[in-house]
Design a protein around this motif. Structure first.
Motif, PDB file in Angstrom:
ATOM      1  N   MET A 259       0.829  -1.205   0.000  1.00 46.28           N
ATOM      2  CA  MET A 259       0.000   0.000   0.000  1.00 46.28           C
ATOM      3  C   MET A 259       0.863   1.256   0.000  1.00 46.28           C
ATOM      4  SD  MET A 259      -3.077  -1.006  -0.266  1.00 46.28           S
ATOM      5  CE  MET A 259      -3.787   0.628  -0.098  1.00 46.28           C
ATOM      6  N   ALA A 260       1.928   1.261   0.802  1.00 48.20           N
ATOM      7  CA  ALA A 260       2.799   2.434   0.865  1.00 48.20           C
ATOM      8  C   ALA A 260       3.519   2.660  -0.462  1.00 48.20           C
ATOM      9  CB  ALA A 260       3.811   2.275   1.995  1.00 48.20           C
ATOM     10  N   THR A 261       3.990   1.573  -1.078  1.00 51.80           N
ATOM     11  CA  THR A 261       4.732   1.691  -2.332  1.00 51.80           C
ATOM     12  C   THR A 261       3.838   2.155  -3.474  1.00 51.80           C
ATOM     13  OG1 THR A 261       6.238  -0.077  -1.651  1.00 51.80           O
ATOM     14  CG2 THR A 261       6.182   0.467  -3.992  1.00 51.80           C
ATOM     15  N   LEU A 262       2.698   1.475  -3.652  1.00 52.34           N
ATOM     16  CA  LEU A 262       1.824   1.825  -4.772  1.00 52.34           C
ATOM     17  C   LEU A 262       1.160   3.184  -4.584  1.00 52.34           C
ATOM     18  CD1 LEU A 262       0.100  -1.536  -5.757  1.00 52.34           C
ATOM     19  CD2 LEU A 262       2.047  -0.403  -6.807  1.00 52.34           C
ATOM     20  N   SER A 263       0.665   3.453  -3.379  1.00 49.56           N
ATOM     21  CA  SER A 263       0.029   4.753  -3.167  1.00 49.56           C
ATOM     22  C   SER A 263       1.060   5.872  -3.285  1.00 49.56           C
ATOM     23  CB  SER A 263      -0.661   4.800  -1.801  1.00 49.56           C
ATOM     24  OG  SER A 263       0.275   4.655  -0.755  1.00 49.56           O
ATOM     25  N   GLY A 264       2.313   5.596  -2.845  1.00 55.32           N
ATOM     26  CA  GLY A 264       3.374   6.585  -3.011  1.00 55.32           C
ATOM     27  C   GLY A 264       3.664   6.866  -4.477  1.00 55.32           C
ATOM     28  N   PHE A 265       3.708   5.793  -5.279  1.00 54.95           N
ATOM     29  CA  PHE A 265       3.933   5.982  -6.714  1.00 54.95           C
ATOM     30  C   PHE A 265       2.794   6.766  -7.354  1.00 54.95           C
ATOM     31  CE2 PHE A 265       2.986   4.380 -11.018  1.00 54.95           C
ATOM     32  CZ  PHE A 265       4.115   4.848 -11.691  1.00 54.95           C
ATOM     33  N   PHE A 266       1.560   6.384  -7.018  1.00 58.94           N
ATOM     34  CA  PHE A 266       0.406   7.083  -7.589  1.00 58.94           C
ATOM     35  C   PHE A 266       0.359   8.538  -7.117  1.00 58.94           C
ATOM     36  CE2 PHE A 266      -1.803   2.761  -7.905  1.00 58.94           C
ATOM     37  CZ  PHE A 266      -1.445   2.623  -9.236  1.00 58.94           C
ATOM     38  N   GLY A 267       0.699   8.784  -5.850  1.00 56.14           N
ATOM     39  CA  GLY A 267       0.708  10.157  -5.350  1.00 56.14           C
ATOM     40  C   GLY A 267       1.751  11.000  -6.053  1.00 56.14           C
TER      41      GLY A 267
END
Length: 830
Positions: free
Chosen positions: A704-712
């Motif tokens: 969640m941290a990795t993907l949401s960070g990338f999307f953000g």
């Protein structure tokens, strides 16, 4: 159709003439569509796709509805029924033409030394017939293979296991397969498409359920009435529905429960047991622990990636508006020559269709790579995830719908705007286009405000998950994480008498402790993050009432020193704690708080709730340790009671040995193998690194941290690009005005302030709208955060400050460029 194909060919030529725009547009769409499709592909594989068997829509399962309580032995992924309950259900149900039971398990294939596991399913005789699965080679297990007292009989193996372990040898039938030291004959191979009915898992071996007494002689779950370990799968009778079958099962529930009450349940437990309701449920999509664990994160990620796609579409709409503005005079002339508005809209929209189709096609290829990366991300060495990620109609339909929606979102508005100007007015004005006015610029402002607002939502989500992960990683879990190797030993094949188990375990630990470089070693029945737990109710000496449940473990001397959990009071276990000595226990702080209201527990005594008729000895508390996590880093500290291993009533011929050492892991493993082999080569051993186990428990948080960070990050970049484009467009459209201002005395700094003020208004509007959306949307992530509230003000402030900084950078260059305009050149611009 002829004019439609003409429009497509014309717009293909236009896109070829603008390779930069075309590449950026297609890549932007590919990222947005690909991310959404990849996550939907996982949702489809885990939740929506039917299992590959005959007529899966006819399958159902019988289990307890809404079970929120349970007591007994739970020993499989789907511990829904006891064997006694299964027998009563099979006799009493009427809605299923056939019904079977199954359980998951793993067996050791080796005959000593380091273990090699095979994933197995234990099944009743009707299992494969219920599913309609036919053998690839040989035959599949049937009713004749599942008879009481069957002992060691035949087994089926999966196609993948056959290929991997036997190289696809066609003479496999009749070969012997060793499972936990028992030799079984291979009687058949399942077809390649059948990987079991547990989504996310695969099986290697299918074993008849009746072999349980041979496979588990010390823990025969066929006779343990409180052992929860079975699930059911059945095929409905013709004319029956799940609703009708559920009603019939519900009607016979009281009789089934009354007949199967576990004998050790007291009055309170019996009351809760009899309150259960059995029902039937659809089973066309199989069973899945992965589904339960990942459903919320996947839907949340789909929502996040959907917002990224909206931002991408807003960005492309801005680009398309600029392109339409550049072509507006040409469009107007064509309208003046007789082209209808609908014809021109179709012409402009065909460019959007081409970009959307190209983006969807690239996104589809990207989705397959991303979905496989995601599966690899959440897989561990102990828990490999197997999913069918092949193309199906749902994924194709989803991608097609995304392509259509993106076409409408970024193509339709620019096409309508470009054709709204009156030809006569535009031709008489001699200007560059009426759409360069306030109305066109207003739409672009709205799009930028939308981008900034949605970016706040994504950036806040990314920061929440990143900060939550940081809280977990930096948390004091109550033990040392690094430098500990766990060695599981199993010596049941040595056939030692039970009274020698404790002594033999001490001997193994003693030999391991003597290895050069080993600082300390200690044995434990259960280890943190090992996946197994055991709890029971506690009765203090001064009360006959249950004080609630506490978790328990049996340990060897030196455990707390080895794992790094501090001993706060009293003493550790030592040689004086034997099977015949006074019963003692060590408890943690959470136990003291719950059972003794925080008072010093050393010297106090308690009992454990035992089945009626069983002895209930008093345990004297001789020590207190600090709290530590055990199952999950997210959990609150649980009350624990620890007992010395020699005082375990029914010791088992296996143990977990924790080894603290500064040696390299590979070197330490080699020494351990040699030491244990010297002791007895028949001992089975398995290694795991303690820190790796803890890391694996945080994979969902990392995902969640990795993907949401990338999307953000992607959203912030897209918003910055959109703001930069609007500001640059505004500078171009106001070039003459800027020249006049400078000609009558405006300074360069005044021009910069004017542009930045305009950008600041757009950014502020987006931040205000986005803040409200972010605070509302954050509630969806509440259950996945640790140490943070979803509406954490600091996280929102960081998101706003970060996006404001990015927006300032994006706005400064157009402002600086405007301040460098030569007034004379600007006045002659139009």
């Amino acid at each position: 159709m002829a004019s439609f194909w003409q429009d497509l060919r014309y717009n293909i030529r236009l896109l070829r003439l603008s390779p930069g725009f075309t590449i950026v547009a297609i890549l932007t769409l590919a990222l947005g569509i690909g991310a959404n499709t990849a996550i939907f592909q996982l949702i489809s594989a885990i939740r929506l796709r039917s299992i590959p068997v005959k007529d899966p829509q006819e399958l159902g399962t019988v289990r307890i509805a809404d079970r929120h309580w349970g007591s007994g032995q739970f020993s499989s992924q789907y511990s829904q029924l006891t064997f006694a309950m299964w027998q009563e259900i099979r006799k009493g149900q009427e809605g299923f033409a056939e019904i079977a039971a199954f359980s998951d398990r793993r067996f050791n294939l080796s005959t000593g030394g380091e273990v090699r596991y095979a994933r197995a399913i234990q099944v009743t005789g009707d299992f494969f017939h219920v599913l309609g699965v036919n053998p690839l080679i040989g035959r599949l297990l049937g009713p004749s293979d599942d008879q009481p007292g069957c002992g060691i009989s035949g087994v089926d193996i999966s196609y993948a296991f056959w290929q991997r372990n036997f190289g696809g040898d066609p003479s496999i039938l009749g070969r012997r397969l060793t499972l936990d030291g028992n030799s079984f004959e291979v009687i058949g191979v399942t077809p390649p498409a059948f990987k079991g009915i547990s989504i996310g898992d695969s099986f290697d071996v299918a074993v008849p359920l009746c072999a349980e007494p041979v496979l588990s002689p010390r823990n025969n779950r066929l006779t343990i009435r409180h052992a929860w370990w079975l699930a059911t799968i059945g095929r409905l009778k013709r004319g029956w529905t799940i609703t009708r079958a559920a009603a019939q099962i519900n009607a016979i529930t009281p009789a089934i429960l009354q007949e199967t009450i576990p004998p050790f349940y007291d009055a309170e437990a019996t009351k809760k047991f009899l309150a259960y309701k059995l029902s039937a449920f659809p089973a066309d999509t199989g069973f899945s622990r992965l589904r339960e664990d990942s459903e919320t994160p996947l839907w949340l990620l789909l929502g996040i990636s959907g917002l990224v796609l909206l931002i991408a579409c807003a960005n492309l709409a801005n680009l398309m508006l600029a392109r339409a503005g550049a072509r507006e005079r040409q469009i107007t002339i064509r309208q003046a020559l007789g082209a209808t508005r609908g014809r021109m809209i179709r012409d402009l929209l065909s460019e959007s269709i081409l970009l959307a189709l190209a983006g969807a096609a690239c996104g589809l290829f990207l989705a397959f790579a991303v979905s496989r990366l995601l599966v690899a991300f959440i897989s561990t060495s102990d828990n490999q995830i197997f999913l069918d990620l092949g193309m199906d109609w749902r994924v194709l339909a989803f991608t097609t719908v995304l392509a259509v929606l993106t076409t409408i979102l970024f193509g339709l508005a620019p096409a309508f705007r470009a054709t709204r100007a009156e030809p006569a007015t535009l031709l008489q004005s001699g200007s560059r286009g009426m759409s360069a006015g306030r109305e066109r610029f207003g739409l672009r402002r709205i799009l930028v405000v939308s981008q900034v607002g949605l970016s706040v939502v994504l950036l806040m989500g990314a920061l929440l998950f990143a900060r939550s992960l940081r809280n977990l990683v930096t948390l004091d879990a109550g033990f040392q994480q690094s430098g500990i190797l766990i060695t599981s030993v199993d010596f049941k094949r040595l056939q030692l008498p039970e009274d020698r188990f404790a002594g033999y375990k001490r001997e193994i630990v003693k030999h391991i402790s003597s290895i050069p470089g080993v600082e300390s070693a200690a044995a434990a029945m259960l280890i943190p993050f090992g996946g197994d737990t055991w709890n029971d109710n506690v009765i203090t000496e001064d009360s006959d009432e249950d004080k609630g449940s506490a978790w328990m473990n049996y340990l060897g001397p030196g455990y707390f020193h080895t794992i790094g959990t501090p001993l706060l009071a009293g003493r550790d276990f030592d040689d004086r704690d034997t099977a015949n000595s006074v019963k003692v226990a060590i408890v943690n702080q959470a136990f003291a708080r719950k059972m003794f209201k925080g008072a010093d527990p050393v010297g106090k005594r308690f009992r454990i709730h035992e089945p009626p008729g069983e002895p209930r000895p008093l345990y004297e508390i001789v020590g207190v340790t600090g709290d530590n996590k055990f199952q999950d880093m997210h959990e609150e500290f649980k009350p624990f009671m620890y007992f010395p291993a020699p005082q375990q009533q029914k010791p088992s011929p296996d143990d977990q040995i924790l080894i603290k050492s500064s040696l390299p892991v590979t070197s330490l493993m080699a020494s351990l193998k040699q030491t244990i082999a010297d002791l007895n080569p028949g001992i089975d051993i398995e290694f795991s690194v303690f820190k790796t186990k803890i890391h694996d428990s945080l994979l969902q948080d990392e995902l969640m941290a990795t993907l949401s960070g990338f999307f953000g990050f992607l959203a912030a970049i897209l918003a910055a690009i959109g703001l930069y484009g609007v500001m640059s467009y505004m500078v171009v459209q106001r070039t003459r005005e800027i020249g006049i201002r400078m000609a009558i005395g405006a300074k360069r700094g005044d021009v910069v302030k004017m542009i930045l003020r305009e950008a600041g208004i757009l950014t502020l509007a987006g931040l205000l709208i986005g803040s409200g959306l972010a605070l509302g949307a954050a509630q969806a992530a509440k259950s996945m955060l640790f140490g943070l509230k979803p509406r954490d003000p600091l996280t929102l402030v960081i998101a706003i400050v970060t996006l404001s900084f990015v927006a300032s950078l994006a706005s400064f260059w157009p402002a600086y460029r405007a301040s460098k305009l030569d007034p004379l050149t600007a006045l002659r611009y139009e």
